[in-house]
Design an enzyme around this catalytic site. Structure first.
Site, mmCIF file in Angstrom:
data_model
loop_
_atom_site.group_PDB
_atom_site.id
_atom_site.type_symbol
_atom_site.label_atom_id
_atom_site.label_comp_id
_atom_site.label_asym_id
_atom_site.label_seq_id
_atom_site.Cartn_x
_atom_site.Cartn_y
_atom_site.Cartn_z
ATOM 1 N N HIS A 74 -6.270 -6.098 -2.327
ATOM 2 C CA HIS A 74 -7.050 -6.295 -1.099
ATOM 3 C C HIS A 74 -7.302 -7.774 -0.809
ATOM 4 C CE1 HIS A 74 -8.715 -1.887 -1.181
ATOM 5 N NE2 HIS A 74 -7.447 -1.967 -0.827
ATOM 6 N N ARG A 83 0.824 -1.210 0.000
ATOM 7 C CA ARG A 83 0.000 0.000 0.000
ATOM 8 C C ARG A 83 0.863 1.267 0.000
ATOM 9 N NH1 ARG A 83 -3.080 2.656 4.248
ATOM 10 N NH2 ARG A 83 -4.973 3.583 3.382
ATOM 11 N N HIS A 85 0.339 4.294 -2.571
ATOM 12 C CA HIS A 85 0.052 5.660 -2.121
ATOM 13 C C HIS A 85 1.180 6.624 -2.479
ATOM 14 C CE1 HIS A 85 -3.568 5.212 0.768
ATOM 15 N NE2 HIS A 85 -3.612 4.296 -0.172
ATOM 16 N N ASN A 102 -3.839 8.682 4.659
ATOM 17 C CA ASN A 102 -2.656 8.037 5.235
ATOM 18 C C ASN A 102 -2.577 8.101 6.760
ATOM 19 O OD1 ASN A 102 -1.584 7.351 2.679
ATOM 20 N ND2 ASN A 102 -0.671 9.385 2.452
#
Length: 316
Positions: free
Chosen positions: A178, A50, A54, A79
């Protein structure tokens, strides 16, 4: 057309053997550190994956998410209390610096760590393109505006991906990340009670799963309890995430809309979910290809940017 042209130019500047002469053991060093981190906490695989995602969606893959700044990306809404794994990146950087000082960027470390996290969780490997350099600035506003949110509509998500040159296949394939990891109640509790003023839970959420989640995330809770994003195999990188969507067992609203929303039919996300749910191989192949594309978003190369000594601060 322009985005495709840009992406092929970028790939030409990045290469799989970028550190072959200057840091020949780089991949081994990173793999060992990621392995250690995942051994001590299995969830870290999803966290590292992740972080790369990001990072790349804001200012390109330039390690801007790692900078400790009062107005940095770490404290952006998507975040804060959520992005994690920074200490693992520090540990990798330290080991890499011991072997080859001032050579390898934090942006490349994030990229390799994301790939290794997938592989060590059971996913396919791919050859990581390297040669990114580290940025000088973070972009909190960009993180707040540009990162896909669990509360976004499907057209908003597709639009955010398109802004960085990624298409609908990339949306669905990368959502498959996910298949590992956890999410806080705060990211999905809106689906559990009085969803969109209906008086009940989201009708696209499996009813027994809704009951379980209501017990985990009562209205009075602080929103910090966590649930597995992939109900069937939270630590294994497989296609069960997509099988869950077919039966209303996607955890986040942004997961389930890939299959259940009206737009899912017209945008082809529904047919992609169906394809991935029946072919693990197709999903793992498309996921690897989309990761390579995502890792090629706006990197700094050549003499742009710098090689940070410490991933948290720009060099003085």
């Amino acid at each position: 057309m322009i985005l495709f042209a840009l992406s092929s130019v970028v790939k030409a500047q990045l290469s799989t053997d970028f550190y072959q002469q200057t840091c020949p053991n780089l991949l081994k060093i990173v793999r060992t550190e990621v392995q250690n981190a995942i051994k001590s906490e299995m969830r870290m695989a999803a966290s590292l994956l992740r972080l790369h995602f990001h990072d790349c969606f804001v200012n390109g893959c330039d390690a801007s998410i790692l900078l400790d700044l009062p107005d940095g990306e770490k404290s952006a809404f998507p975040n804060v209390n959520s992005a994690r794994g920074f200490e693992v990146i520090d540990a990798i950087k330290s080991s890499v610096e011991s072997a080859c000082s001032g050579v390898v960027s934090c942006a490349d470390i994030l990229t390799i760590a994301a790939r290794d996290s997938v592989v060590l969780s059971g996913g396919n490997s791919w050859k990581v393109l390297l040669g990114r350099r580290d940025g000088f600035v973070a972009n909190q506003t960009g993180a707040n505006v540009g990162l896909p949110s669990p509360f976004d509509t499907l057209d908003a998500i597709i639009s955010k991906f398109a802004t960085v040159g990624l298409n609908v296949t990339d949306v669905v394939a990368l959502s498959g990340a996910h298949t590992i990891g956890l999410a806080r109640c705060a990211t999905f509790s809106n689906r559990l009670f009085n969803f969109e003023e209906t008086g009940g839970p989201d009708s696209t959420l499996d009813s027994s799963m809704a009951t379980d989640l209501q017990n985990l995330c009562p209205v009075t809770s602080d929103g910090n309890n966590t649930a597995a994003l992939d109900r069937n195999s939270r630590d294994l990188f497989d296609n069960l995430y997509f099988q869950n969507l077919l039966t209303g067992k996607g955890l986040l609203g942004s997961d389930q809309i890939l299959f259940s929303s009206d737009l899912a039919d017209t945008t082809s996300t529904k047919s992609l979910v169906q394809s991935y749910s029946s072919s693990s191989n197709l999903f793992l192949t498309d996921f690897a290809n989309s990761m390579i594309k995502m890792g090629s978003i706006g990197p700094l190369t050549g003499s742009a940017g710098e090689i940070r000594k410490n991933c948290r601060v720009v060099n003085s």
